[in-house]
Design a protein around this motif. Structure first.
Motif, short mmCIF file in Angstrom:
data_model
loop_
_atom_site.label_atom_id
_atom_site.label_comp_id
_atom_site.label_asym_id
_atom_site.label_seq_id
_atom_site.Cartn_x
_atom_site.Cartn_y
_atom_site.Cartn_z
N ASP A 274 54.36 -8.55 5.65
CA ASP A 274 55.18 -9.66 5.16
C ASP A 274 54.82 -9.98 3.71
O ASP A 274 55.55 -10.72 3.06
CB ASP A 274 54.95 -10.89 6.03
N PRO A 280 58.00 -9.89 -5.90
CA PRO A 280 58.79 -9.28 -4.82
C PRO A 280 58.94 -7.76 -4.95
O PRO A 280 59.78 -7.19 -4.30
CB PRO A 280 60.15 -9.96 -5.00
N LEU A 294 59.01 -3.86 6.78
CA LEU A 294 58.86 -4.58 5.51
C LEU A 294 59.58 -5.92 5.59
O LEU A 294 60.73 -5.99 6.02
CB LEU A 294 59.47 -3.73 4.39
N SER A 295 58.89 -6.96 5.17
CA SER A 295 59.46 -8.31 5.29
C SER A 295 59.21 -9.08 4.00
O SER A 295 58.13 -9.02 3.42
CB SER A 295 58.80 -8.99 6.49
N PRO A 296 60.22 -9.81 3.53
CA PRO A 296 60.12 -10.49 2.22
C PRO A 296 59.39 -11.83 2.28
O PRO A 296 59.99 -12.87 2.00
CB PRO A 296 61.58 -10.64 1.81
N HIS A 297 58.12 -11.81 2.59
CA HIS A 297 57.25 -13.01 2.59
C HIS A 297 57.94 -14.23 3.18
O HIS A 297 58.26 -15.19 2.45
CB HIS A 297 56.74 -13.31 1.17
N LYS A 298 58.14 -14.20 4.46
CA LYS A 298 58.81 -15.33 5.11
C LYS A 298 58.23 -15.63 6.48
O LYS A 298 58.85 -16.32 7.29
CB LYS A 298 60.32 -15.08 5.22
N ARG B 134 64.14 -14.43 13.93
CA ARG B 134 63.36 -14.36 12.68
C ARG B 134 63.76 -13.17 11.80
O ARG B 134 63.15 -12.91 10.79
CB ARG B 134 61.86 -14.30 13.01
N SER B 139 65.99 -8.33 7.60
CA SER B 139 65.26 -8.52 6.34
C SER B 139 64.52 -7.25 5.93
O SER B 139 64.28 -7.03 4.74
CB SER B 139 64.34 -9.74 6.40
N ASP B 140 64.20 -6.39 6.90
CA ASP B 140 63.66 -5.06 6.56
C ASP B 140 64.72 -4.26 5.78
O ASP B 140 64.42 -3.62 4.77
CB ASP B 140 63.24 -4.33 7.83
N VAL B 143 64.87 -5.62 2.21
CA VAL B 143 63.79 -5.13 1.34
C VAL B 143 64.03 -3.66 0.97
O VAL B 143 63.91 -3.29 -0.19
CB VAL B 143 62.41 -5.29 2.03
N ARG B 144 64.40 -2.84 1.98
CA ARG B 144 64.61 -1.41 1.70
C ARG B 144 65.77 -1.17 0.73
O ARG B 144 65.79 -0.20 0.01
CB ARG B 144 64.86 -0.64 3.01
N TRP B 148 65.30 -7.84 -2.57
CA TRP B 148 64.38 -8.98 -2.71
C TRP B 148 64.20 -9.39 -4.18
O TRP B 148 64.39 -10.57 -4.51
CB TRP B 148 63.06 -8.65 -2.02
N PRO B 149 63.87 -8.44 -5.09
CA PRO B 149 63.70 -8.88 -6.49
C PRO B 149 65.01 -9.34 -7.12
O PRO B 149 64.99 -10.13 -8.06
CB PRO B 149 63.20 -7.61 -7.21
#
Lengths: 333, 333
Positions: A274, A280, A294-298, B134, B139-140, B143-144, B148-149
């Motif tokens: 996470d 990011p 992979l998880s965006p810090h949540k 959740r 969200s994976d 990110v992939r 996110w950025p």
């Protein structure tokens, strides 16, 4: 009373309200700011046209409390600009963005998010572990790419029950993680700064030993000088080629370059992350791996957690200005 | 003894071994077939050049046991070809591929996978529920895809703790689901054929009432005439626009067309689906939805489960040929 007079009076009352400094926006407060403005006055550094240092020195005498989001650095320089500062209230569980040494030197009290995030964080750790072992994200991709009818059954994952799970950091979140793992039939051991007398799970003072005796490691600790890169190549090799690592703490608890090497070489089995060293930005090597989630810090954030946090922030601020102990003071970081 | 005589003797011994019919391959047996061949002789219908019906009638007198994979239909016609059949042993938990009425008529005993899959199935149900709430898979992907950025934080999910969860089918798997949900701080109620005297959770005889009182429904029941499309539009509307449905039972427990409509209209909140009405085909409308987690029918399968299943199959076969009760007989399906 004329409108103008009313406005002046309101202005006067407002100025008498206790002052709380925010260096940058605190997103958790925004939706309920009205409630806070009935009792406090926010000094918002980022809204001023002054350079931050000038802004801080200008208001220095009036600032006893600083309220800060997890992403906002509170440096020694900032703290030195604020001679009246007595209290820093963070909306995060981790405090690695705050110069704690400077705070301790000045006897500045610190409060964190306390227990607001514990259950969410623990749920998320279990979710990431299940995802790595039972491949939810990877097999969801497989179905969405239309591969099921073409390639047939997805390769089998691994059962959670019966696994030996090592928890690094048995605080609020780690304890909630342990509670859940028991229900899944896992065996638990842990590493933390010191053995907890009230806890029956086996304690390992060395994280490498914990890894060597675990099928999965879950990182729930804060990032400090002691935990920076505590998960290094040695620890990862001890975890082993079927071992899984879950990180809901902070990216830099793991030496990310070594983690990537171990994943690329098949020296560990998988990872659920996470947090990352340079959020990011996520290292591109990870983006192609099916044994990584992979998880965006949540991990800790849900609407439910934010409501508890808003209540806690209010309680901490009211406690401070009533000369009562902070509700979620952190004493021994 | 000459080699030829030895071979004849071996052949003779083999022919004396009890016969077990397989209509199609049973994948769980393949890796350990040698162990079974020490005690039993497999009649493999799919390996014969004869048409199946002719094959069945040719060997009809010798077949007392049929061993079958979950994907292999055991129809009334098949059963009628086998007048000596006394026992059907399935490698699945669900028995919807077997004509149970014909079996009951003939007093043919039936065994299923018993408890081998319960923990895995329950883990998977919890994993799907956590994933929908959740947003691990979604969200994976985020990110992939490198978002996110670019787009910042992912929208917040919802906390599992405090949710009211309705379990449909409180058998082996459903009970394990309940045990795990308690550790996450959920409230539990259930629907099943009848109220279970030993269970304290609230019971709803009507699945619509259960849905109306639940934030999430988890389907752990078998597919029977009674449960076919038991989750219809009414039930989904009762679950409501924030409600989540998890299916690890069989696809046709849900009216899939209605589910898709409700998801498209925002009439329910999300779904985690391990099973579908026309597997391995997944309705294309689902493939684009971020509030849905799609899984290629693998909830109960792990290497650990297959090992327990192999042991159970052996135990059931040995029990049958020793005139002892089957270890995992299903009596009241």
């Amino acid at each position: 009373m004329a409108d103008e007079e009313k406005e002046q009076q309101k202005q006067g009352e407002m100025e008498e309200l206790p002052v709380i400094l925010q260096l940058r926006p605190v997103p958790a407060i925004t939706p309920v700011e009205e409630q806070f403005l009935k009792k406090f006055r926010f000094l918002k550094a980022w809204e001023s046209s002054m350079p931050t240092e000038l802004f801080l020195t200008t208001y220095a005498q009036s600032v006893r409390v600083l309220l800060c989001h997890g992403g906002t650095p509170v440096t020694a320089d900032t703290i030195r600009c604020l001679p009246s500062l007595q209290c820093v209230i963070a909306t995060s569980a981790g405090l690695n963005h705050i110069d704690l040494t400077e705070c301790r030197k000045r006897d500045i009290a610190i409060a964190n998010a306390g227990d607001c995030y514990s259950e969410n964080g623990a749920d998320y750790a279990i979710g990431l572990l299940l995802d790595v072992l039972r491949q939810f994200s990877a097999s969801d991709r497989y179905v969405r790419q239309g591969l099921w009818p073409v390639k047939g059954a997805y390769p089998l994952g691994s059962k959670l029950g019966g696994k030996q799970v090592g928890i690094v950091g048995l605080g609020h979140i780690g304890s909630e993680v342990a509670k859940r793992l028991v229900a899944f039939g896992c065996s638990i051991s842990y590493n933390s700064r010191k053995k907890k007398p009230s806890v029956a799970f086996p304690f390992y003072s060395d994280v490498r030993d914990l890894a060597a005796n675990s099928d999965a490691l879950i990182l729930c600790c804060g990032l400090t000088k002691e935990t920076y890169h505590i998960i290094n190549r040695d620890v990862l090799l001890a975890l082993g080629e079927k071992g899984v690592i879950i990180n809901i703490g902070r990216g830099a608890i793991i030496d990310e370059k070594e983690l990537i090497q171990c994943l690329m070489q098949g020296e560990i089995g998988g990872a659920g992350l996470d947090v990352f060293e340079n959020e990011p930005d996520v290292p591109k090597e990870l983006l192609a791996m099916d044994n990584v989630v992979l998880s965006p810090h949540k991990a800790v954030l849900t609407p439910e957690a934010i409501v508890s946090l808003q209540d806690l922030l209010m309680a901490n601020l009211e406690a401070f200005f009533s000369n009562k102990p902070l509700v979620s003071e952190v004493k021994d970081e």
